[in-house]
Design a protein around this motif. Structure first.
Motif, PDB file in Angstrom:
ATOM      1  N   LYS A 175       0.533 -17.419 -13.487  1.00 40.65           N
ATOM      2  CA  LYS A 175       1.568 -16.389 -13.314  1.00 40.65           C
ATOM      3  C   LYS A 175       1.607 -15.401 -14.468  1.00 40.65           C
ATOM      4  CE  LYS A 175       5.432 -18.549 -12.735  1.00 40.65           C
ATOM      5  NZ  LYS A 175       6.868 -18.734 -12.414  1.00 40.65           N
ATOM      6  N   ASN A 176       1.164 -15.824 -15.648  1.00 41.52           N
ATOM      7  CA  ASN A 176       1.219 -14.955 -16.826  1.00 41.52           C
ATOM      8  C   ASN A 176       0.058 -13.970 -16.888  1.00 41.52           C
ATOM      9  OD1 ASN A 176       3.591 -16.119 -17.818  1.00 41.52           O
ATOM     10  ND2 ASN A 176       2.469 -17.737 -18.885  1.00 41.52           N
ATOM     11  N   GLY A 177      -0.824 -14.042 -15.921  1.00 36.93           N
ATOM     12  CA  GLY A 177      -1.959 -13.128 -15.902  1.00 36.93           C
ATOM     13  C   GLY A 177      -1.516 -11.677 -15.779  1.00 36.93           C
ATOM     14  N   ALA A 178      -2.287 -10.777 -16.380  1.00 38.81           N
ATOM     15  CA  ALA A 178      -1.911  -9.358 -16.409  1.00 38.81           C
ATOM     16  C   ALA A 178      -1.830  -8.762 -15.014  1.00 38.81           C
ATOM     17  CB  ALA A 178      -2.925  -8.586 -17.257  1.00 38.81           C
ATOM     18  N   LEU A 179      -2.783  -9.090 -14.146  1.00 41.43           N
ATOM     19  CA  LEU A 179      -2.774  -8.535 -12.784  1.00 41.43           C
ATOM     20  C   LEU A 179      -1.598  -9.085 -11.996  1.00 41.43           C
ATOM     21  CD1 LEU A 179      -4.155  -6.793 -10.669  1.00 41.43           C
ATOM     22  CD2 LEU A 179      -5.547  -8.774 -10.034  1.00 41.43           C
ATOM     23  N   PHE A 180      -1.338 -10.372 -12.128  1.00 42.83           N
ATOM     24  CA  PHE A 180      -0.202 -10.992 -11.452  1.00 42.83           C
ATOM     25  C   PHE A 180       1.088 -10.287 -11.859  1.00 42.83           C
ATOM     26  CE2 PHE A 180       3.197 -13.938 -10.745  1.00 42.83           C
ATOM     27  CZ  PHE A 180       2.820 -14.742  -9.680  1.00 42.83           C
ATOM     28  N   GLN A 181       1.278 -10.094 -13.161  1.00 42.11           N
ATOM     29  CA  GLN A 181       2.491  -9.460 -13.656  1.00 42.11           C
ATOM     30  C   GLN A 181       2.609  -8.006 -13.199  1.00 42.11           C
ATOM     31  OE1 GLN A 181       5.114 -10.806 -15.359  1.00 42.11           O
ATOM     32  NE2 GLN A 181       4.090 -12.764 -14.920  1.00 42.11           N
ATOM     33  N   GLU A 182       1.472  -7.329 -13.151  1.00 42.70           N
ATOM     34  CA  GLU A 182       1.503  -5.924 -12.732  1.00 42.70           C
ATOM     35  C   GLU A 182       1.918  -5.808 -11.277  1.00 42.70           C
ATOM     36  OE1 GLU A 182      -1.505  -2.071 -12.747  1.00 42.70           O
ATOM     37  OE2 GLU A 182      -1.616  -3.590 -14.318  1.00 42.70           O
ATOM     38  N   VAL A 183       1.393  -6.706 -10.426  1.00 41.11           N
ATOM     39  CA  VAL A 183       1.766  -6.689  -9.011  1.00 41.11           C
ATOM     40  C   VAL A 183       3.224  -7.109  -8.851  1.00 41.11           C
ATOM     41  CG1 VAL A 183       1.315  -7.733  -6.757  1.00 41.11           C
ATOM     42  CG2 VAL A 183      -0.592  -7.106  -8.242  1.00 41.11           C
ATOM     43  N   TYR A 184       3.625  -8.128  -9.609  1.00 38.35           N
ATOM     44  CA  TYR A 184       4.999  -8.621  -9.501  1.00 38.35           C
ATOM     45  C   TYR A 184       6.009  -7.548  -9.912  1.00 38.35           C
ATOM     46  CZ  TYR A 184       9.025 -11.720  -9.994  1.00 38.35           C
ATOM     47  OH  TYR A 184      10.253 -12.304  -9.854  1.00 38.35           O
ATOM     48  N   ASN A 185       5.686  -6.801 -10.959  1.00 37.17           N
ATOM     49  CA  ASN A 185       6.608  -5.782 -11.470  1.00 37.17           C
ATOM     50  C   ASN A 185       6.491  -4.446 -10.747  1.00 37.17           C
ATOM     51  OD1 ASN A 185       7.728  -7.480 -13.499  1.00 37.17           O
ATOM     52  ND2 ASN A 185       5.930  -7.117 -14.786  1.00 37.17           N
ATOM     53  N   ASP A 186       5.557  -4.353  -9.816  1.00 32.78           N
ATOM     54  CA  ASP A 186       5.394  -3.120  -9.045  1.00 32.78           C
ATOM     55  C   ASP A 186       6.596  -2.962  -8.116  1.00 32.78           C
ATOM     56  OD1 ASP A 186       4.632  -1.094  -7.224  1.00 32.78           O
ATOM     57  OD2 ASP A 186       2.518  -1.568  -7.538  1.00 32.78           O
ATOM     58  N   SER A 187       7.221  -1.805  -8.142  1.00 37.53           N
ATOM     59  CA  SER A 187       8.429  -1.572  -7.331  1.00 37.53           C
ATOM     60  C   SER A 187       8.141  -1.615  -5.833  1.00 37.53           C
ATOM     61  CB  SER A 187       9.045  -0.209  -7.690  1.00 37.53           C
ATOM     62  OG  SER A 187       8.111   0.836  -7.451  1.00 37.53           O
ATOM     63  N   THR A 188       6.886  -1.444  -5.446  1.00 38.32           N
ATOM     64  CA  THR A 188       6.544  -1.466  -4.024  1.00 38.32           C
ATOM     65  C   THR A 188       6.276  -2.881  -3.506  1.00 38.32           C
ATOM     66  OG1 THR A 188       4.181  -1.139  -4.472  1.00 38.32           O
ATOM     67  CG2 THR A 188       5.518   0.836  -4.210  1.00 38.32           C
ATOM     68  N   THR A 189       6.210  -3.862  -4.393  1.00 40.23           N
ATOM     69  CA  THR A 189       5.964  -5.240  -3.956  1.00 40.23           C
ATOM     70  C   THR A 189       7.195  -5.789  -3.258  1.00 40.23           C
ATOM     71  OG1 THR A 189       4.422  -5.611  -5.788  1.00 40.23           O
ATOM     72  CG2 THR A 189       5.318  -7.561  -4.698  1.00 40.23           C
ATOM     73  N   ASP A 190       7.014  -6.313  -2.059  1.00 39.18           N
ATOM     74  CA  ASP A 190       8.119  -6.794  -1.243  1.00 39.18           C
ATOM     75  C   ASP A 190       8.815  -7.990  -1.904  1.00 39.18           C
ATOM     76  OD1 ASP A 190       9.246  -6.627   1.745  1.00 39.18           O
ATOM     77  OD2 ASP A 190       9.059  -8.739   1.179  1.00 39.18           O
ATOM     78  N   ALA A 191      10.094  -8.112  -1.650  1.00 35.67           N
ATOM     79  CA  ALA A 191      10.901  -9.181  -2.244  1.00 35.67           C
ATOM     80  C   ALA A 191      10.422 -10.559  -1.797  1.00 35.67           C
ATOM     81  CB  ALA A 191      12.366  -8.991  -1.866  1.00 35.67           C
ATOM     82  N   THR A 192       9.975 -10.666  -0.540  1.00 33.37           N
ATOM     83  CA  THR A 192       9.488 -11.954  -0.050  1.00 33.37           C
ATOM     84  C   THR A 192       8.236 -12.380  -0.792  1.00 33.37           C
ATOM     85  OG1 THR A 192      10.372 -11.439   2.138  1.00 33.37           O
ATOM     86  CG2 THR A 192       8.784 -13.237   2.004  1.00 33.37           C
ATOM     87  N   VAL A 193       7.352 -11.430  -1.032  1.00 33.12           N
ATOM     88  CA  VAL A 193       6.132 -11.716  -1.781  1.00 33.12           C
ATOM     89  C   VAL A 193       6.491 -12.180  -3.189  1.00 33.12           C
ATOM     90  CG1 VAL A 193       3.996 -10.744  -2.710  1.00 33.12           C
ATOM     91  CG2 VAL A 193       4.776 -10.074  -0.434  1.00 33.12           C
ATOM     92  N   LYS A 194       7.471 -11.521  -3.807  1.00 34.01           N
ATOM     93  CA  LYS A 194       7.899 -11.915  -5.150  1.00 34.01           C
ATOM     94  C   LYS A 194       8.481 -13.329  -5.158  1.00 34.01           C
ATOM     95  CE  LYS A 194       8.762  -7.389  -7.228  1.00 34.01           C
ATOM     96  NZ  LYS A 194       9.718  -6.547  -7.980  1.00 34.01           N
ATOM     97  N   THR A 195       9.145 -13.703  -4.076  1.00 33.43           N
ATOM     98  CA  THR A 195       9.694 -15.047  -3.978  1.00 33.43           C
ATOM     99  C   THR A 195       8.577 -16.087  -4.014  1.00 33.43           C
ATOM    100  OG1 THR A 195      11.586 -14.264  -2.681  1.00 33.43           O
ATOM    101  CG2 THR A 195      11.068 -16.613  -2.552  1.00 33.43           C
TER     102      THR A 195
END
Length: 554
Positions: free
Chosen positions: A57-77
């Motif tokens: 989870k601490n990976g840079a790409l993971f964090q970038e996708v997670y913090n992207d405002s377009t990433t859906d809330a379900t995906v973030k869950t």
């Protein structure tokens, strides 16, 4: 739901499962349909030890996708905690692919931890899906995806109708009735398919397949199993006039299985190849001996980028052609050039060797390697006929002029550098090849020097993104060794070892870091490209507007 949204959910769900599931037992085959053409079994217990999900989870790409405002809330869950899906993240995950008359499908199955959470997850994720219950199994289906679960196990089914295209230019001739039910939108009836997987009987499963059972006895982080017959068999059998020959011998009983382990500083893979009884008997009868390291040391190439050596019995060529029904065509083609298949078998020796390296720049500055192919000679007179035929064929205007060959009583070599070819045949030097100790002693050996290739193929025309990716690759990949060809336990064995630059970090962590780096670079480059395109488009639009205003009557 948009396809891209579903793909994102599946991607992060699988990523989480890969790094948090746990291997229990060895009865995986009972859960997989016998028609499966490809299977992957994930040993999450060892994977999680080597790369915990918290670190993933601490990976840079993971964090970038997670913090992207377009990433859906379900995906973030899901990204926050995969157990929010209701899946038991401490159990094994199995993926398989089946090819049938209406295309194919992929299945993913594992253990249910919380059925209520699973239902909530899929109801939130797949809007307006059709829900049903049958035989104590709950189904949620929409378009080409069906999720199903009972108290213990979940099964996801994704329809793959495009697999029908793998039959090539001829339509499939088989008429299996399995899972032919389609919805009004042209998709497979996923509830039927998933239901069949849930109630799969052992006699109809992969548990009775000896090669799969043998594979699962091996300890590993990943296991894979592939049936060439089930993927390509129909294609060969439906090749029109060519189907009258015995080309099906190439795929009948063809299976490749392998176990992958992520060790410190390297990725290790052991592969077993199976075939039908006739083809296996041929391999066994004509099994090769040990590769000729003395022959390899004749190579004048000092900095080796790649090398391959094999010891074999040339008689296997004639036997193989006869088995597949291609002997007539082969003799006809050889006869037109002045020799026969028998003469070829008589002429060539047991050893061949290919070597590439010593990069140099051409007139434009482009890096080019030197390379040659060499074979030992068994009968000089018979080989002379082949050489004469080669000269005849090589006299045309379309043949490259920078191809050179030479021969003596023992060896023949052909390559793109005259001095290399002549020096090999002359045998005046004995080159020290540091990789020989890794590949000697078996019928087949190979080597790739990633470092040398990467450091000598960097282009001056690379943009900043390509340069960054190249730098990351140089810091990641060292070399690879390939050995095999020995026949054991009704299969041909191969061993692959891919070495990384960091010898102390386990290779799973190293791969995670590498793909994070590459992913972030690619994502930033994509964003930059889109912004530049918008600016260019906006500039072109304004320019067009200005020109239009100048030409319009006032």
């Amino acid at each position: 739901m948009k396809k891209q949204y579903l793909a994102s959910i599946i991607f992060f769900l699988l990523s989480a499962l890969v790094f948090t599931s746990c291997k229990k037992g060895s009865e995986q085959g009972k859960l997989i349909p016998e028609e499966a053409a490809f299977v992957m079994v994930i040993n999450g217990e060892s994977m999680n030890q080597k790369l915990p999900f918290s670190e993933f989870k601490n990976g840079a790409l993971f964090q970038e996708v997670y913090n992207d405002s377009t990433t859906d809330a379900t995906v973030k869950t899901i990204m926050t905690d995969p157990s929010n899906t209701g899946i038991a993240i401490d159990k094994e995950i199995i993926m398989f692919v089946v090819k049938d008359d209406i295309g194919g499908y992929m299945g993913i199955e594992g253990t249910v931890k919380d059925a209520a959470k699973m239902k909530s997850f899929f109801n939130t994720t797949v809007k307006d899906a059709a829900e049903s219950d049958k035989d104590n199994v709950h189904f949620v289906a929409k378009n080409n995806m069906t999720a199903s679960w009972d108290k213990e196990r979940f099964v996801l089914i994704m329809d793959l109708p495009e697999m029908n295209n793998m039959a090539g230019m001829y339509p499939p001739m088989s008429d299996s009735s399995q899972d032919k039910a389609l919805t009004d939108r042209g998709f497979r009836d996923g509830t039927v398919t998933a239901g069949n997987v849930h109630k799969l009987e052992e006699k109809n499963s992969l548990a009775k397949n000896d090669s799969f059972s043998e594979l699962m006895k091996s300890k590993g982080d990943l296991h894979f199993w592939f049936s060439g017959e089930k993927i390509q068999g129909d294609m060969i059998k439906s090749m029109g006039p060519l189907s009258m020959m015995n080309l099906s011998k190439l795929t009948d009983g063809s299976i490749a299985s392998g176990v992958v382990n992520f060790e410190e500083g390297k990725i290790v893979m052991d592969i077993a190849s199976y075939s039908n009884k006739e083809l296996f008997a041929l391999w066994k009868k004509y099994e090769g001996g040990k590769i000729d390291t003395d022959m390899m040391q004749r190579s004048p190439i000092k900095d080796v980028a790649a090398a391959f050596s094999m010891n074999y019995k040339p008689e296997v060529i004639k036997a193989f052609l006869k088995l597949t029904g291609l002997d007539g065509f082969a003799n006809m083609g050889a006869g037109m050039t002045g020799f026969s298949v028998d003469e070829f078998v008589k002429a060539v020796g047991n050893d061949l060797f290919i070597c590439i390296g010593d990069f140099r720049a051409d007139s434009t500055g482009k890096p080019l390697p030197k390379g040659f192919f060499a074979t030992s000679i068994a009968d000089k007179v018979a080989f002379g006929k082949i050489l004469a035929a080669g000269k005849k064929l090589g006299s045309g205007p379309s043949v490259p002029k920078d191809i050179y060959y030479n021969a003596n009583d023992k060896y023949f070599a052909i390559g793109n550098d005259k001095s290399v070819v002549d020096n090999f045949v002359g045998g005046k030097q004995k080159n020290s090849l540091p990789f020989l100790d890794k590949i000697k002693g078996l019928p087949v050996g190979g080597y790739i020097n990633f470092q040398y290739i990467l450091l000598n193929t960097k282009s001056l025309k690379m943009d900043s993104a390509a340069t960054a990716m190249h730098t990351a690759s140089v810091g990641m990949w060292d070399n690879a060794y390939f050995t095999g060809g020995n026949v054991e336990n009704n299969s041909i064995k191969q061993h692959v070892e891919i070495n990384l630059m960091d010898k102390k970090m386990n290779s799973l962590k190293a791969l995670n870091n590498y793909f994070n780096t590459m992913g972030v670079i690619a994502k930033k480059n994509e964003t930059r490209f889109k912004e530049e395109f918008k600016r260019m488009d906006s500039s072109s639009y304004r320019s067009l507007e200005e020109r239009s205003s100048e030409t319009l009557p006032q």
